[in-house]
Design an enzyme around this catalytic site. Structure first.
Site, short mmCIF file in Angstrom:
data_model
loop_
_atom_site.label_atom_id
_atom_site.label_comp_id
_atom_site.label_asym_id
_atom_site.label_seq_id
_atom_site.Cartn_x
_atom_site.Cartn_y
_atom_site.Cartn_z
N TYR A 91 50.48 18.92 37.09
CA TYR A 91 51.06 17.75 37.77
C TYR A 91 50.76 16.47 36.97
O TYR A 91 51.64 15.66 36.70
CB TYR A 91 50.49 17.65 39.18
CG TYR A 91 51.01 16.48 39.99
CD1 TYR A 91 52.30 16.51 40.53
CD2 TYR A 91 50.23 15.34 40.20
CE1 TYR A 91 52.79 15.43 41.27
CE2 TYR A 91 50.70 14.27 40.94
CZ TYR A 91 51.98 14.32 41.48
OH TYR A 91 52.46 13.24 42.21
N1 LIG Z 1 52.66 11.03 48.51
C1 LIG Z 1 51.81 10.70 47.57
O1 LIG Z 1 50.61 10.51 47.80
C2 LIG Z 1 52.30 10.51 46.14
C3 LIG Z 1 51.43 9.92 45.24
C4 LIG Z 1 51.84 9.72 43.93
C5 LIG Z 1 53.11 10.09 43.55
N2 LIG Z 1 53.94 10.68 44.44
C6 LIG Z 1 55.28 11.07 43.94
O2 LIG Z 1 56.27 10.56 44.81
C7 LIG Z 1 57.44 11.36 44.73
C8 LIG Z 1 57.91 11.67 46.14
O3 LIG Z 1 56.93 12.45 46.79
P1 LIG Z 1 56.60 12.30 48.33
O4 LIG Z 1 55.21 11.89 48.46
O5 LIG Z 1 57.67 11.53 48.99
O6 LIG Z 1 56.62 13.86 48.73
P2 LIG Z 1 57.50 14.73 49.71
O7 LIG Z 1 57.51 14.12 51.06
O8 LIG Z 1 57.01 16.11 49.53
O9 LIG Z 1 58.96 14.59 49.08
C9 LIG Z 1 59.34 15.24 47.90
C10 LIG Z 1 60.84 15.16 47.78
O10 LIG Z 1 61.22 15.80 46.56
C11 LIG Z 1 62.31 16.66 46.83
N3 LIG Z 1 62.37 17.74 45.85
C12 LIG Z 1 61.34 18.46 45.35
N4 LIG Z 1 61.80 19.36 44.47
C13 LIG Z 1 63.16 19.20 44.42
C14 LIG Z 1 64.20 19.83 43.70
N5 LIG Z 1 63.96 20.84 42.84
N6 LIG Z 1 65.47 19.43 43.89
C15 LIG Z 1 65.74 18.42 44.78
N7 LIG Z 1 64.80 17.77 45.47
C16 LIG Z 1 63.52 18.17 45.31
C17 LIG Z 1 62.06 17.14 48.25
O11 LIG Z 1 63.28 17.55 48.81
P3 LIG Z 1 63.56 18.97 49.51
O12 LIG Z 1 62.29 19.43 50.12
O13 LIG Z 1 64.63 18.64 50.49
O14 LIG Z 1 64.05 19.81 48.39
C18 LIG Z 1 61.57 15.86 48.91
O15 LIG Z 1 62.66 15.07 49.30
C19 LIG Z 1 57.06 12.59 43.92
O16 LIG Z 1 57.56 12.47 42.60
C20 LIG Z 1 55.54 12.57 43.93
O17 LIG Z 1 55.00 13.18 42.78
C21 LIG Z 1 53.57 10.90 45.74
#
Ligand SMILES: NC(=O)c1ccc[n+]([C@@H]2O[C@H](COP(=O)([O-])OP(=O)(O)OC[C@H]3O[C@@H](n4cnc5c(N)ncnc54)[C@H](OP(=O)(O)O)[C@@H]3O)[C@@H](O)[C@H]2O)c1
Length: 251
Positions: free
Chosen positions: A156
């Site tokens: 990651y």
């Molecule tokens: N939450 C945190 O603490 C945090 C911290 C740092 C960075 N981030 C980054 O923020 C971004 C969003 O994450 P989040 O926290 O909002 O997590 P989340 O709630 O798990 O959302 C992840 C999103 O990515 C989509 N996704 C994953 N794989 C996919 C694929 N192959 N094709 C299409 N869509 C896909 C999922 O859609 P489906 O399930 O509908 O496919 C979902 O909409 C990510 O890049 C993550 O690394 C998050």
């Protein structure tokens, strides 16, 4: 910050940061295309967008599959005739280390979604972004900056460090065409990510690691994305904006 007449494509819009971003752009008057794979969640976010702005174009697609990525751009441009902003929020966190023997398959899966798909979507969007003098916002993570102390997090962290480097390269290549490319780098944000990645801890585990003793809400990150995508940020490209409650200060 009005985005009326602008077309904004958000991946990972079925959940968390991408969902909040899509809703915020809809509130600001944009025509929004939302991408994810979970139809139930996409429908819910589509309804939220419509409540606050216009009904979005809903695209059920896997960003890591080339034909589906092509279709995402094709459908967006066919529907709205242009593309102004690409927000790459789709991302996964899977666990695999060197000594547990899982790092290679996990690396492939994580890199395909968190990096290769973004490079592909940026390439497919580029002709339209050049035409609109648009911009790209990529969602990275504090994992890009930290030494991965938990070995299972190596893939990651590698994917996010590489994403930040790709962003700088893309920003430089596209600068002469008037296209900006930036990164928002969140710390812990309360989303479905823990559940989706099977992480054993809770948001409280991350909260304790922040200087401000808090976890962000997705809308805080969306506000930063909106700023970077707007005219107010016309001088910003190739930059990384951290919003992490001081997580990097303590880790
Ligand atoms: N939450 C945190 O603490 C945090 C911290 C740092 C960075 N981030 C980054 O923020 C971004 C969003 O994450 P989040 O926290 O909002 O997590 P989340 O709630 O798990 O959302 C992840 C999103 O990515 C989509 N996704 C994953 N794989 C996919 C694929 N192959 N094709 C299409 N869509 C896909 C999922 O859609 P489906 O399930 O509908 O496919 C979902 O909409 C990510 O890049 C993550 O690394 C998050």
């Amino acid at each position: 910050m009005s985005f009326s007449n602008k077309v904004v494509l958000v991946t990972g819009a079925s959940s968390g940061i991408g969902a909040a971003t899509a809703i915020l752009f809809a509130k600001e008057g944009a025509n929004v295309a939302i991408v994810g794979r979970n139809q139930t969640k996409l429908t819910k976010i589509s309804e939220e967008c419509e409540k606050h702005g216009k009904m979005p174009l809903v695209i059920n697609a896997d960003v890591s599959k080339d034909e589906e990525a092509e279709n995402i751009i094709k459908q967006t441009v066919e529907k709205y005739g242009r593309l102004d902003v690409l927000v790459n929020s789709a991302g996964i966190s899977k666990f695999g280390s060197i000594l547990d023997g899982k790092i290679v398959p996990v690396y492939d899966e994580v890199m395909n979604t968190n990096l290769r798909a973004i490079i592909n979507l940026t390439t497919l969007s580029a002709p339209y972004l050049v035409e609109s003098k648009g911009n790209v916002v990529n969602i990275s993570s504090t994992g890009a900056e930290l030494v991965p102390k938990v070995p299972q997090f190596i893939p990651y962290c590698v994917s996010k460090a590489a994403l930040e480097h790709f962003t700088r390269g893309a920003a430089l290549e596209l600068s002469s065409s008037g296209v900006r490319v930036n990164v928002v780098r969140p710390g812990p944000v309360r989303t479905d990510m823990i559940e989706n990645s099977g992480f054993p801890g809770t948001w409280d585990t991350f909260k304790a690691g922040t200087a401000l003793d808090r976890v962000s809400e997705p809308m805080e990150i969306a506000e930063l994305v909106l700023f970077l995508a707007s005219e107010k940020a016309k001088g910003i490209t190739g930059s990384v904006f951290t919003s992490d409650n001081g997580y990097l200060l303590k880790n």
